[in-house]
Write an enzyme that holds these catalytic residues in place. Structure first.
Site, short mmCIF file in Angstrom:
data_model
loop_
_atom_site.label_atom_id
_atom_site.label_comp_id
_atom_site.label_asym_id
_atom_site.label_seq_id
_atom_site.Cartn_x
_atom_site.Cartn_y
_atom_site.Cartn_z
N ARG A 61 -0.20 8.49 9.67
CA ARG A 61 -0.04 7.04 9.85
C ARG A 61 0.22 6.33 8.52
O ARG A 61 -0.45 6.60 7.52
CB ARG A 61 -1.31 6.46 10.50
N HIS A 94 -10.60 9.58 8.45
CA HIS A 94 -10.31 8.14 8.52
C HIS A 94 -9.75 7.70 9.86
O HIS A 94 -10.18 6.69 10.41
CB HIS A 94 -9.33 7.80 7.39
N HIS A 101 -8.49 9.77 4.55
CA HIS A 101 -8.16 8.75 3.54
C HIS A 101 -8.42 9.35 2.16
O HIS A 101 -9.48 9.95 1.94
CB HIS A 101 -9.01 7.49 3.74
N GLU A 146 0.85 -1.19 0.00
CA GLU A 146 0.00 0.00 0.00
C GLU A 146 0.89 1.24 0.00
O GLU A 146 2.11 1.14 0.12
CB GLU A 146 -0.93 -0.01 1.22
N ARG A 154 -0.03 8.97 2.65
CA ARG A 154 -1.48 9.18 2.55
C ARG A 154 -1.87 10.65 2.61
O ARG A 154 -2.76 11.10 1.90
CB ARG A 154 -2.14 8.40 3.69
C1 SIN Z 1 -6.99 0.96 3.42
O1 SIN Z 1 -7.26 -0.21 3.20
O2 SIN Z 1 -6.73 1.78 2.54
C2 SIN Z 1 -6.95 1.45 4.83
C3 SIN Z 1 -5.86 0.80 5.55
C4 SIN Z 1 -5.46 1.62 6.72
O3 SIN Z 1 -6.10 2.63 7.03
O4 SIN Z 1 -4.46 1.30 7.33
#
Ligand code: SIN
Length: 527
Positions: free
Chosen positions: A379, A344, A236, A122, A289
């Protein structure tokens, strides 16, 4: 009621604390507002749980980089060095979670070796290290966890029950008052662990389930505990945005579109079809993020719409749960998924040390309501379940040690419930006002004037709510009080802190106050 250890909340951090305390021989009482597993944000977690593979230092460096270099290195070291052991012990050995495996190789394994698992990547991660179950990892972890605890000796779970206030005696926390079955009663505990989750209900748009009202943060703050880093509210970048989806029904709700989708190659495009992230950051869609969220917000403001283009991956094959959600909402996948940033995760919270101890004696906190220092100003993806697990276990063990055999009844004044109940619409109307204020002035980009306006409005709102709360006891009025307290803490902290990570102060003319160049963010004035 009495217990050695009272745990408030039943997400992954609360469950981990309860398990650890019970393993230490404590009599544990879990009090939770939830009536279903999906009432907890952990159940909604999509991406997964990051686990150290061969290069722990690389994982730690990714966490620090995502945090805008503000994460506490010692807290990061704790998280990274304990990740494998805790995941193997709790999730594989105890709960037997079946994470997605390569070639069926992980069946029955008790190790998190990369060779066995289909590890995801990610944003902000420099390599693949995320264990997952499709894109609904949280439910596959939390449900067996709750079942395990329900069947376990030494753990009682009281659901549909609201913790109202902490019981304190000369600065020591002795449990909490709870509202269950319409009655207020004290729970006296040798140690109390707050694991109440985040503050999604403080905002009009959030990826959290309803009921994320900052209860633990507010209860701790009202009892005098230290709360810190509240300005760091993470947005998010890719929540489904019904407002810019021509197919959406009027009552369609946002839902999270996991970063794992970008990890597998999805691209962000503005309304003109332009892929804008490569111009913003060298890691493009996989930048930290906060960087992606700001860029999406600006591209959306500039052109009216942003979509997540999933045409370069086999979306239905790789993300069947998300594809089903999109189908359910009538999203036209060929046109891309319309997205916008949405509240988020709270990176700050009740300040705790490496064992989850707060500044108040016998009070602990873990999970999203706690500020461990791991996340600093922003985070890294898929570290929240891990943090809840690591700090939940540590807090539970230490709370058991502190509280075993030590629950003591103390004098307390029950709250007055003398006036008629307020209509449901009362809380809805106030939450609406709160959410609009937080979205407008304490959102993804903030100005000094806007924060001043927010603080004035929030103080007024809190004053009104407090006046009602003095003579009425109900879940919704306490949630409203807690949400007002948490929101004020965010707005106050934001007004006093320079930009870093997900706290972004901009000048009223739109130029950034702090130098964000190190994070590769294109200054707003150039947009
Ligand atoms: C996501 O799946 O994008 C969220 C994962 C997270 O907030 O750590």
């Amino acid at each position: 009621m009495k217990a050695d250890v009272l745990v408030v909340g039943s997400g992954i951090a609360g469950c981990a604390a309860a398990l650890a305390a019970a393993r230490e021989g404590a009599d544990v009482l879990v009090v939770t507002k939830a009536t279903e597993p999906e009432d907890a944000a952990s159940d909604w977690a999509q991406g997964g749980i990051a686990v150290t593979q061969s290069a722990p230092e690389e994982f730690a460096a990714d966490i620090r980089r995502a945090s805008d270099d503000t994460a506490d290195p010692e807290a990061v070291e704790t998280l990274v060095s304990e990740s494998r052991a805790v995941v193997e012990d709790v999730l594989l050995d105890t709960l037997e979670v079946e994470f997605d495996a390569v070639g069926g190789g992980a069946d029955g394994t008790d190790s998190t070796d990369a060779a066995d698992f289909d590890l995801a990547r990610e944003a902000g991660h420099s390599s693949r290290r995320i264990l997952h179950v499709d894109a609904s990892t949280g439910a596959h972890v939390l449900r067996p966890f709750l079942q395990h605890l329900s069947a376990r000796d030494g753990v009682r779970i009281v659901d549909d029950a609201t913790a109202l206030d902490l019981l304190t005696e000369e600065g020591t926390v002795r449990g909490a008052t709870i509202l269950a079955d319409g009655e207020v009663e004290p729970v006296f505990a040798g140690a109390t662990v707050l694991a109440t989750g985040g503050i999604g209900d403080c905002y009009a748009r959030s990826t959290n389930p309803a009921g994320a009202t900052g209860d633990g943060v507010a209860m701790a703050a009202l009892a005098g505990a230290t709360v810190s880093d509240m300005q760091y509210v993470q947005f998010h970048p890719t929540a489904y945005d019904p407002r810019t989806d021509p197919q959406a029904d009027d009552d369609a709700q946002p839902f999270l579109v996991s970063e794992a989708v970008r990890g597998e190659g999805a691209a962000l495009r503005d309304a003109d079809g332009r892929r804008f992230m490569p111009d913003v950051h060298e890691d493009a869609e996989l930048a930290p993020r906060d960087v992606v969220a700001r860029a999406v917000s600006r591209a959306r403001d500039r052109t009216g719409r942003v979509v997540l283009d999933v045409s370069d991956l086999d979306f239905r094959e790789e993300f069947p749960d998300l594809a089903a959600l999109c189908d359910d909402r009538g999203v036209d996948l060929d046109a891309g998924i319309p997205v916008a940033p949405s509240e988020h995760f709270l990176c700050g919270g009740v300040a705790v040390d490496d064992r989850g101890r707060t500044s108040l004696s016998r009070l602990f906190a873990a999970g999203e309501c706690a500020r461990t220092g791991v996340h600093g100003a922003n985070r890294l993806a898929s570290t929240s379940l891990l943090e809840g697990l690591v700090w939940g276990v540590r807090a539970g063990e230490t709370a058991a040690d502190r509280g075993r055999g030590d629950a003591e009844a103390v004098e307390y004044a029950p709250p007055r419930d003398s006036d008629p109940a307020l209509p449901d619409a009362f809380a809805d109307t106030k939450f609406d006002r709160l959410g609009r204020t937080m979205d407008e002035f304490v959102g993804i980009e903030r100005t000094p004037d806007g924060l001043g306006t927010a603080r004035a409005r929030l103080r007024r709102l809190k004053g009104e709510v407090d006046a009602y709360a003095r003579t009425r006891v109900s879940q919704s009025i306490y949630e409203l009080r807690n949400a007002c307290v948490s929101s004020l803490l965010v707005a106050r902290a934001a007004a006093d802190a320079p930009s870093a990570g997900c706290h972004s102060l901009v000048d009223p003319d739109g130029s950034e106050e702090s130098d964000d160049a190190g994070r590769g963010v294109t200054p707003r004035a150039d947009d």
